[in-house]
Design a protein around this motif. Structure first.
Motif, PDB file in Angstrom:
ATOM      1  N   PRO A   1       0.842  -1.198   0.000  1.00 40.56           N
ATOM      2  CA  PRO A   1       0.000   0.000   0.000  1.00 40.56           C
ATOM      3  C   PRO A   1       0.883   1.257   0.000  1.00 40.56           C
ATOM      4  O   PRO A   1       1.870   1.329   0.745  1.00 40.56           O
ATOM      5  CB  PRO A   1      -0.793  -0.117   1.306  1.00 40.56           C
ATOM      6  N   ILE A   2       0.516   2.213  -0.824  1.00 42.21           N
ATOM      7  CA  ILE A   2       1.288   3.455  -0.944  1.00 42.21           C
ATOM      8  C   ILE A   2       0.560   4.566  -0.196  1.00 42.21           C
ATOM      9  O   ILE A   2      -0.607   4.877  -0.491  1.00 42.21           O
ATOM     10  CB  ILE A   2       1.481   3.840  -2.423  1.00 42.21           C
ATOM     11  N   LEU A   3       1.254   5.150   0.766  1.00 41.15           N
ATOM     12  CA  LEU A   3       0.713   6.267   1.531  1.00 41.15           C
ATOM     13  C   LEU A   3       1.426   7.531   1.063  1.00 41.15           C
ATOM     14  O   LEU A   3       2.653   7.626   1.153  1.00 41.15           O
ATOM     15  CB  LEU A   3       0.933   6.067   3.033  1.00 41.15           C
ATOM     16  N   LEU A   4       0.675   8.493   0.577  1.00 40.62           N
ATOM     17  CA  LEU A   4       1.253   9.665  -0.072  1.00 40.62           C
ATOM     18  C   LEU A   4       0.983  10.938   0.710  1.00 40.62           C
ATOM     19  O   LEU A   4      -0.171  11.253   1.035  1.00 40.62           O
ATOM     20  CB  LEU A   4       0.679   9.806  -1.488  1.00 40.62           C
ATOM     21  N   PHE A   5       2.052  11.666   1.000  1.00 42.48           N
ATOM     22  CA  PHE A   5       1.954  13.057   1.451  1.00 42.48           C
ATOM     23  C   PHE A   5       2.464  13.910   0.301  1.00 42.48           C
ATOM     24  O   PHE A   5       3.606  13.736  -0.148  1.00 42.48           O
ATOM     25  CB  PHE A   5       2.803  13.297   2.701  1.00 42.48           C
ATOM     26  N   MET A   6       1.643  14.827  -0.190  1.00 42.23           N
ATOM     27  CA  MET A   6       2.053  15.698  -1.286  1.00 42.23           C
ATOM     28  C   MET A   6       1.577  17.117  -0.966  1.00 42.23           C
ATOM     29  O   MET A   6       0.402  17.453  -1.117  1.00 42.23           O
ATOM     30  CB  MET A   6       1.469  15.231  -2.620  1.00 42.23           C
ATOM     31  N   SER A   7       2.495  17.929  -0.497  1.00 42.71           N
ATOM     32  CA  SER A   7       2.162  19.303  -0.139  1.00 42.71           C
ATOM     33  C   SER A   7       3.463  20.045   0.138  1.00 42.71           C
ATOM     34  O   SER A   7       4.554  19.467   0.020  1.00 42.71           O
ATOM     35  CB  SER A   7       1.253  19.332   1.095  1.00 42.71           C
ATOM     36  N   ARG A   8       3.360  21.312   0.491  1.00 39.91           N
ATOM     37  CA  ARG A   8       4.552  22.059   0.881  1.00 39.91           C
ATOM     38  C   ARG A   8       5.112  21.465   2.170  1.00 39.91           C
ATOM     39  O   ARG A   8       4.358  21.125   3.081  1.00 39.91           O
ATOM     40  CB  ARG A   8       4.205  23.540   1.067  1.00 39.91           C
TER      41      ARG A   8
END
Length: 384
Positions: A207-214
């Motif tokens: 499972p891929i857990l993604l944080f995408m932000s500044r």
């Protein structure tokens, strides 16, 4: 109807709040509104080259035009005397100005000029009126507000908030304002999914857990990293984003990961845009944003638009939409609550898939630029 959009920068390095002006302008132009954007050529702090664009002349793009103006040597503040001079000369050519960002010198001075030229204007705070945000550089902001932002708020035709919660919690400095709540839209390019796993070393069997932000303290990474360390299940974490204005904090987060048990199950991919951004959002099984405060959360809406369920804090101001539509899981701003939300989300793959479908349907119905443009046009017409 001739509308002027004023924004300190539309460079990709400043993320969603700046980029949304392009999506809105394209949708408004498609609906028949004559749109001009006035902005600077700022492209990050000193040491980074400014945008390579023509200056002081209209640049046609997607049915609207952009005027770029030279940014001052202090690029961090995205200020331009030339932009203000142009606005003073040309303000009367427009029916209304939509000014994006408060506590930004070029936006603050633009509002003052619009008022002096009797050009009605809308202010979009971008979360800067949130009490938590106002605590940063508190004394300076109090002075700034007294001199510039308080009269700007008092003289605005309306204040544009992107969620009911943002409107409810925002400071007005004892002014009486007309508030409008208009969400942001989502516009993503086609995916480059055939290369994303190999390029960034992302496994296909976890499972891929993604944080995408500044990469910023307000985004809750100090909650997310220990919460991930608390998980018993196997997963791969992808950290996407950067912070050109605070590289030291970004370095701190990288070091924190390298020195923890997350080291071997994390891909740190930096700032990602275009088709690769879309591919990462599509590849993720969960999108995570545990911010301490977030006036909207455009990255959350982008994840939802490609069918990825989200795990967010209850300080991301669209959390009630997520809860009502069952598009993800909501946590409080503490490690224990976030850990529990992640465990619950990872425990049931069938429920993940269903909430991803719910998220995509909700985004299509509520975060479509074409639909939002019609709401914005009605607001413009009412104010004019």
């Amino acid at each position: 109807m001739k509308i002027l959009q004023i924004v300190p920068s539309i460079s990709l390095v400043y993320g969603g709040p700046s980029q949304m002006v392009l999506g809105l302008s394209s949708a408004l132009a498609k609906a028949g509104v004559e749109i001009t954007i006035a902005t600077t050529n700022s492209n990050g702090d000193v040491g980074q080259a400014p945008l390579d664009v023509p200056l002081g002349v209209p640049v046609a793009q997607n049915g609207y035009e952009i005027y770029y103006f030279r940014c001052s040597p202090f690029r961090r503040y995205k200020f331009s005397i030339e932009l203000l001079q142009w606005l003073h000369k040309n303000a009367k050519a427009y029916d209304l100005a939509h000014i994006h960002a408060l506590f930004s010198p070029v936006s603050s001075c633009s509002a003052a000029i619009a008022r002096s030229q009797q050009l009605p204007y809308i202010l979009r705070p971008l979360g800067t009126l949130d009490p938590a945000d106002l605590q940063k550089k508190r004394q300076l902001k109090r002075l700034y507000a007294a001199v510039l932002e308080r009269p700007n708020l008092a003289g605005a035709a309306a204040i544009h908030f992107t969620s009911e919660q943002e409107a409810k919690t925002s400071e007005r400095f004892n002014t009486v304002t007309r508030d409008v709540v208009l969400p942001l839209g989502v516009s993503l390019p086609l995916s480059a999914s055939n290369s994303i796993h190999e390029k960034y070393g992302i496994p296909t069997n976890k499972p891929i857990l993604l944080f995408m932000s500044r990469i910023d303290p307000k985004k809750g990474l100090d909650l997310l990293l220990p919460a991930l360390e608390n998980l018993d299940s196997d997963f791969h974490f992808v950290l996407a984003g950067g912070n050109p204005q605070d590289p030291s904090y970004e370095a701190t987060i990288r070091d924190r990961i390298q020195q923890s048990q997350l080291k071997d199950k994390t891909s740190i991919v930096g700032f990602v845009t275009g088709s690769e951004k879309t591919a990462l959002l599509e590849a993720a099984d969960l999108f995570i944003l545990p911010s301490y405060y977030e006036n909207f959360g455009i990255a959350v809406a982008e994840a939802m638009s490609v069918g990825t369920p989200v795990v967010i804090s209850d300080q991301v101001h669209i959390w009630q939409d997520i809860e009502r539509s069952r598009s993800g899981w909501i946590a409080q701003c503490n490690v224990e609550s976030l850990t529990q939300a992640l465990k619950e989300a990872l425990a049931n793959r069938v429920e993940q898939i269903q909430r991803g479908k719910n998220a995509q349907i909700f985004a299509q119905q509520n975060y479509s630029w074409d639909g939002i443009a019609q709401q914005v046009i009605k607001t413009y017409q009412d104010l004019i």
